[in-house]
Design an enzyme around this catalytic site. Sequence first.
Site, PDB file in Angstrom:
ATOM      1  N   HIS A   1       3.429   4.355   2.866  1.00 49.16           N
ATOM      2  CA  HIS A   1       2.983   5.504   1.850  1.00 49.16           C
ATOM      3  C   HIS A   1       2.637   7.020   2.755  1.00 49.16           C
ATOM      4  CE1 HIS A   1       2.957   3.507  -1.934  1.00 49.16           C
ATOM      5  NE2 HIS A   1       1.946   2.526  -0.981  1.00 49.16           N
TER       6      HIS A   1
ATOM      7  N   GLU B   1      -9.888   5.440  -1.168  1.00 49.38           N
ATOM      8  CA  GLU B   1     -10.090   4.608  -2.101  1.00 49.38           C
ATOM      9  C   GLU B   1     -12.009   4.289  -1.841  1.00 49.38           C
ATOM     10  OE1 GLU B   1      -7.565   1.645  -3.451  1.00 49.38           O
ATOM     11  OE2 GLU B   1      -6.702   1.938  -0.964  1.00 49.38           O
TER      12      GLU B   1
END
Length: 257
Positions: A31, A7
Amino acid sequence: IQINAFESIGVENRGAYFDGSGMIRDMVQNHLMQLLCLLTMEAPVSLDAEDIRAQKINILKALEIEECHRGQYDGYRGETGVASDSATDTYVEMKLRINNFRWSGVPIYIRAGKALHRKGTEIGFKFKSLPRLLFNKGGEIPSNTIIFQIQPSEGIVVDLSSKIPGNESRITRTTMKFCYSDSFSEEIPEAYQKLLLDALRGNRTLFVSSEETEVSWQKIEPFLDKGELTPYARGQMPDTKFDLEWIDFERFCPVCP
């Protein structure tokens, strides 16, 4: 196998939540573990949710985390909601192995972080180096690579070596790209759209079972909040602590223009 989840933004307005969680809890435990399980599990006997879950659990049970290194971006402790002496990780890299018949001896590396130089989630399979024989007597031919791009656009890249047409035996790199949005005219739904629809329909295939969750936490727990916290500059990729050549994902991604 290499998995990235990057990110470019920091914690933004989620500082109070994230500071009590950290990157390992927030991204790796759920995830990235799910991505790894879906990639490496054996084919289920059916597409029934319970059969798929059983194969993912087998992977988690065989999983071993060998090394874990943590980092924190400069300025994190000044974010809203973050403690001034916070030791929360905003970046993590791990080395793992799956101790089963198929994946024994194959190293797996995971990286996830915030405030990095780019945004992207991708998976890379790097094949073994060719022996120094035939076309590769000098050892110059690099390993073949398959890349699955998950975000920001879904696609697949196959990077391999091929012979240049002609009479001479010359080898070059060839990159083949497949982009879902270029190949299908239908709108590709967002991930959460599909999950919400599956929940309404009672389809549990993409949802984690309680046993999966417990086994995953058992593997992760020994590494939570442990080890040195290395600072890194916001907007830059931290130096790796592993002795390996990371796949140059930026050369191939994004897959779609």
